[in-house]
Design a protein around this motif. Sequence first.
Motif, mmCIF file in Angstrom:
data_model
loop_
_atom_site.group_PDB
_atom_site.id
_atom_site.type_symbol
_atom_site.label_atom_id
_atom_site.label_comp_id
_atom_site.label_asym_id
_atom_site.label_seq_id
_atom_site.Cartn_x
_atom_site.Cartn_y
_atom_site.Cartn_z
ATOM 1 N N SER A 184 -6.551 -8.664 10.660
ATOM 2 C CA SER A 184 -6.173 -8.770 9.246
ATOM 3 C C SER A 184 -5.741 -7.426 8.693
ATOM 4 N N LEU A 185 -6.528 -6.384 9.002
ATOM 5 C CA LEU A 185 -6.153 -5.041 8.544
ATOM 6 C C LEU A 185 -4.846 -4.581 9.172
ATOM 7 N N LYS A 186 -4.651 -4.878 10.456
ATOM 8 C CA LYS A 186 -3.403 -4.509 11.113
ATOM 9 C C LYS A 186 -2.208 -5.164 10.429
ATOM 10 N N PHE A 187 -2.353 -6.448 10.115
ATOM 11 C CA PHE A 187 -1.245 -7.190 9.495
ATOM 12 C C PHE A 187 -0.931 -6.656 8.104
ATOM 13 N N PHE A 188 -1.957 -6.556 7.248
ATOM 14 C CA PHE A 188 -1.712 -6.141 5.868
ATOM 15 C C PHE A 188 -1.316 -4.670 5.772
ATOM 16 N N GLY A 189 -1.917 -3.822 6.620
ATOM 17 C CA GLY A 189 -1.520 -2.417 6.628
ATOM 18 C C GLY A 189 -0.084 -2.227 7.066
ATOM 19 N N GLY A 190 0.294 -2.920 8.148
ATOM 20 C CA GLY A 190 1.666 -2.836 8.623
ATOM 21 C C GLY A 190 2.653 -3.395 7.628
ATOM 22 N N MET A 191 2.284 -4.489 6.955
ATOM 23 C CA MET A 191 3.175 -5.096 5.977
ATOM 24 C C MET A 191 3.401 -4.171 4.781
ATOM 25 N N LEU A 192 2.320 -3.554 4.281
ATOM 26 C CA LEU A 192 2.446 -2.654 3.139
ATOM 27 C C LEU A 192 3.304 -1.438 3.480
ATOM 28 N N PHE A 193 3.085 -0.869 4.678
ATOM 29 C CA PHE A 193 3.872 0.303 5.081
ATOM 30 C C PHE A 193 5.337 -0.067 5.263
ATOM 31 N N THR A 194 5.606 -1.247 5.815
ATOM 32 C CA THR A 194 6.985 -1.694 6.004
ATOM 33 C C THR A 194 7.680 -1.923 4.667
ATOM 34 N N ILE A 195 6.966 -2.569 3.735
ATOM 35 C CA ILE A 195 7.549 -2.816 2.411
ATOM 36 C C ILE A 195 7.870 -1.499 1.715
ATOM 37 N N TYR A 196 6.926 -0.549 1.776
ATOM 38 C CA TYR A 196 7.187 0.762 1.156
ATOM 39 C C TYR A 196 8.420 1.412 1.775
ATOM 40 N N SER A 197 8.504 1.402 3.114
ATOM 41 C CA SER A 197 9.620 2.061 3.804
ATOM 42 C C SER A 197 10.954 1.461 3.387
ATOM 43 N N ILE A 198 11.027 0.135 3.288
ATOM 44 C CA ILE A 198 12.277 -0.531 2.930
ATOM 45 C C ILE A 198 12.654 -0.242 1.477
ATOM 46 N N VAL A 199 11.681 -0.399 0.569
ATOM 47 C CA VAL A 199 11.966 -0.211 -0.858
ATOM 48 C C VAL A 199 12.339 1.239 -1.151
ATOM 49 N N ALA A 200 11.612 2.197 -0.581
ATOM 50 C CA ALA A 200 11.903 3.612 -0.835
ATOM 51 C C ALA A 200 13.280 3.991 -0.299
ATOM 52 N N LEU A 201 13.609 3.534 0.920
ATOM 53 C CA LEU A 201 14.918 3.860 1.484
ATOM 54 C C LEU A 201 16.034 3.175 0.697
#
Length: 268
Positions: A184-201
């Motif tokens: 669960s932590l792997k999924f939500f952590g990876g999802m949050l980091f991916t969303i940040y990376s896409i939105v910031a870029l």
Amino acid sequence: MASETNEPTEPETIYKEAPFAEEANTTIPAKVHIIAPSTLPEGYVFDAEVGPPGEKKTISVEVPAGGVVEGQIFLAPLPEDFGDNLPRVNIPTGQWKDGLFDIFNAGVCHPSVVCGFCFTQVGMGQLMQRLRLNWLGEGGEDDSAKISFKIVLTLVICYTIFAISLELAEAANYYYNIPAWIPSLKFFGGMLFTIYSIVALMRVRESVRAKYSIPENTTCAGCEDVVYSAFCSCCVVAQIARHTGEYETYKANFCSETGMAPCTPQIV
């Protein structure tokens, strides 16, 4: 005795890396982020200081259509004579310097390629620092833009430690004995980091297009920035680096906060 002739010599270029096929239009003025000092009506003209710390200049700014409220950040065109007689990075306006997939235009092992493809978020942080954007990819005050690279680098390091720790915790258990909280932590952590990376870029790309008057591609009108940032982030980072780096004149640097050599002039 034969007489010697002194042939004229061509001036030496400071630094030459790789030629780019076509230079974009430079007649369209670049723009700069302005913070509204107060609530002002449309057409109001006021003086604002712009430029890197220690090299600020005063320009006249006209409030855009619709007016602005105090603290609002908006883009204003730079005067044509801004920065005359001073070294500056020549950044094309009106269109991209080269294509999204022209990744090797600056060289196969160029920092723009290596950072874009191997350390995408770190390369994004360098672009934020170079363009004086904050860690969310938005234009802001100098103080918030001075540490954007450090913030992004810290996020990348923290996420890397987080992901490796969960992998080690998972490996220490048999498949059927893995606690439910680890996946669960792997999924939500990876999802949050991916969303940040896409939105910031996406916001960095939007800022570059707005600052240098680069229109969207007609095939992806309205969603080009988010589509490219989500599905081809490495190419986006490399393209923005080439567009804003003027690598024909100024040398790139793997380890600097801006991805450029220390002697490179700051972008206004």
